[in-house]
Design a protein around this motif. Structure first.
Motif, short mmCIF file in Angstrom:
data_model
loop_
_atom_site.label_atom_id
_atom_site.label_comp_id
_atom_site.label_asym_id
_atom_site.label_seq_id
_atom_site.Cartn_x
_atom_site.Cartn_y
_atom_site.Cartn_z
N ASN A 54 80.46 26.42 50.84
CA ASN A 54 80.86 25.19 50.13
C ASN A 54 81.52 24.20 51.08
N TYR A 55 82.33 24.71 52.02
CA TYR A 55 82.97 23.83 53.01
C TYR A 55 81.90 23.12 53.83
N ILE A 56 80.93 23.87 54.33
CA ILE A 56 79.88 23.28 55.18
C ILE A 56 79.06 22.27 54.38
N ALA A 57 78.70 22.65 53.15
CA ALA A 57 77.88 21.77 52.31
C ALA A 57 78.62 20.47 52.00
N SER A 58 79.95 20.54 51.92
CA SER A 58 80.74 19.34 51.59
C SER A 58 80.66 18.28 52.70
N LEU A 59 80.18 18.67 53.88
CA LEU A 59 80.11 17.75 55.02
C LEU A 59 78.77 17.01 55.08
N GLN A 60 77.84 17.33 54.16
CA GLN A 60 76.55 16.61 54.18
C GLN A 60 76.70 15.24 53.51
N ASN A 61 76.12 14.24 54.13
CA ASN A 61 76.16 12.87 53.61
C ASN A 61 74.91 12.57 52.79
N GLU A 62 74.97 11.43 52.11
CA GLU A 62 73.88 11.01 51.22
C GLU A 62 72.54 10.94 51.96
N ASP A 63 72.58 10.47 53.24
CA ASP A 63 71.32 10.30 53.99
C ASP A 63 70.83 11.61 54.62
N GLY A 64 71.54 12.71 54.36
CA GLY A 64 71.11 14.01 54.90
C GLY A 64 71.84 14.42 56.16
N SER A 65 72.52 13.46 56.81
CA SER A 65 73.28 13.76 58.04
C SER A 65 74.53 14.57 57.71
N PHE A 66 75.20 15.07 58.74
CA PHE A 66 76.44 15.83 58.55
C PHE A 66 77.56 15.24 59.39
N THR A 67 78.76 15.29 58.84
CA THR A 67 79.96 14.97 59.63
C THR A 67 80.54 16.29 60.12
N GLY A 68 81.29 16.22 61.21
CA GLY A 68 81.84 17.45 61.79
C GLY A 68 83.06 17.96 61.04
N ASP A 69 83.82 17.04 60.45
CA ASP A 69 85.03 17.40 59.72
C ASP A 69 85.40 16.23 58.80
N ILE A 70 86.61 16.24 58.27
CA ILE A 70 87.00 15.19 57.31
C ILE A 70 87.10 13.81 57.96
N TRP A 71 87.12 13.75 59.30
CA TRP A 71 87.28 12.44 59.96
C TRP A 71 85.99 11.65 60.06
N GLY A 72 84.87 12.31 59.78
CA GLY A 72 83.65 11.53 59.56
C GLY A 72 82.72 11.23 60.72
N GLU A 73 82.93 11.85 61.89
CA GLU A 73 81.97 11.61 62.99
C GLU A 73 80.63 12.24 62.63
N ILE A 74 79.55 11.48 62.84
CA ILE A 74 78.20 11.97 62.53
C ILE A 74 77.43 12.21 63.82
N ASP A 75 76.70 13.32 63.87
CA ASP A 75 76.00 13.70 65.10
C ASP A 75 74.96 14.75 64.71
N THR A 76 73.78 14.72 65.35
CA THR A 76 72.76 15.74 65.04
C THR A 76 73.23 17.14 65.45
N ARG A 77 74.22 17.21 66.33
CA ARG A 77 74.81 18.54 66.64
C ARG A 77 75.31 19.19 65.36
N PHE A 78 75.96 18.37 64.52
CA PHE A 78 76.56 18.91 63.30
C PHE A 78 75.48 19.30 62.29
N SER A 79 74.34 18.61 62.35
CA SER A 79 73.21 19.00 61.48
C SER A 79 72.76 20.41 61.86
N TYR A 80 72.58 20.64 63.17
CA TYR A 80 72.17 21.97 63.64
C TYR A 80 73.19 23.03 63.24
N ILE A 81 74.46 22.71 63.49
CA ILE A 81 75.53 23.68 63.25
C ILE A 81 75.59 24.06 61.78
#
Length: 313
Positions: free
Chosen positions: A107-134
């Protein structure tokens, strides 16, 4: 050509773990969870994981978990998806995934997915394809990919594909071998490799090999042992690894060893560290170096560990 110093590398890794106040431990303090993953996976690939007190490691890992379900880089540090994957990977190495409240972590990991399908690394919101893989790798190991919108996650990664066949950290960002591994790995795990132009990307990745045999991360850069992992694993996943000179790459990695004290550096004669020791040994495993356990190019875990998770073997 020299040979791989199995015993010395194992001793080097175990010595870092014990030196809590040495230089390397201090600079690694905030990402000790990653260091644990690098060190322990290296020991397993070398066939030396038995030298570690598993219960002590598992107990420390669980002390790094937060209320949110995510893990920090060390006890008392903020949670981030990066450390959460390393925690899951180490528990997988030890066959101890069952100590987790899988639902809570997923649930924690899923909470980091954004509307466009991307992921943020934590609550601070940086987006990166690294986080998608992770996120994708973590949830796959936990067998909870159903927690996210996989189709959107894949579409976001595909939107980061460039004209040279490579991938960047966000749409329009330049291709880089590390990001390519993350994107290709995520596509491999989700069964979406048909989105990759394998010949075009394979060519770009093969161009990363320089005269010394080592690989760089993008054009005109120096070779670095860590790209032995990022580039090779990507080439294996797209079935183009036969396009590089494997023997020259093996020689380059072996030349980066500290033959006296163990450990591997980024390039010959530099100082060794745990990060490059892992990527050097993992790279040699992908090159089928004798005596090393096989490592899975998508999950960056030994093949027997991956088989245990997915096939129950």
């Amino acid at each position: 050509m020299g040979d791989l110093k199995f015993e010395k590398h194992a001793k080097y890794i175990l010595s870092i773990e014990k030196e809590k106040d040495g230089f390397e431990s201090v600079v690694m303090e905030h990402l000790r969870m990653n260091g644990a993953y690098w060190g322990l996976t290296t020991l397993d690939v070398l066939g030396k994981l038995g030298a570690v007190d598993q219960d002590e490691v598992v107990s420390w890992i669980m002390q790094c978990q937060h209320e949110s379900g995510g893990f920090g880089g060390n006890i008392g540090h903020d949670p981030h998806v990066l450390y959460t994957l390393s925690a899951i990977q180490v528990l997988a190495l030890f066959d101890k995934i069952d100590v987790l409240d899988v639902e809570k972590v997923a649930n924690y990991i899923a909470s980091l997915q954004n509307e466009d399908g991307s992921f943020t690394g934590d609550i601070w919101g940086e987006i990166d394809t690294r986080f998608s893989y992770i996120a994708i790798s973590s949830l796959a190991i936990l067998q909870r990919l159903d927690k996210i919108n996989v189709e959107r996650a894949v579409n976001y990664i595909v939107s980061c594909k460039n004209l040279d066949g490579g991938f960047g950290c966000t749409p329009g960002a330049e291709s880089h071998a590390g990001q390519i591994f993350c994107c290709v790995g995520a596509l491999a795990i989700t069964g979406s490799l048909h989105h990759v132009d394998k010949d075009l990307l394979g060519w770009w990745l093969c161009e990363r090999q320089v005269k010394s045999g080592g690989l760089n991360g993008r054009p005109e850069k120096l070779p670095d042992v860590c790209y032995s992992w990022w580039v090779l694993s990507s080439l294996i996943m797209i079935d183009r690894v036969h396009w590089i000179d494997k023997d020259k790459l093996i020689k380059f990695i072996l030349d980066c060893q500290d033959r006296e004290n163990g450990g591997i550096s980024d390039r010959p004669d530099d100082a060794v560290d745990i990060f490059h020791t892992y990527f050097g040994v993992a790279g040699l495993s992908l090159l089928e170096y004798p005596g090393l356990k096989a490592i899975d190019p998508a999950y960056a875990l030994p093949v027997d560990v991956v088989n245990r998770i997915f096939l129950g073997k």
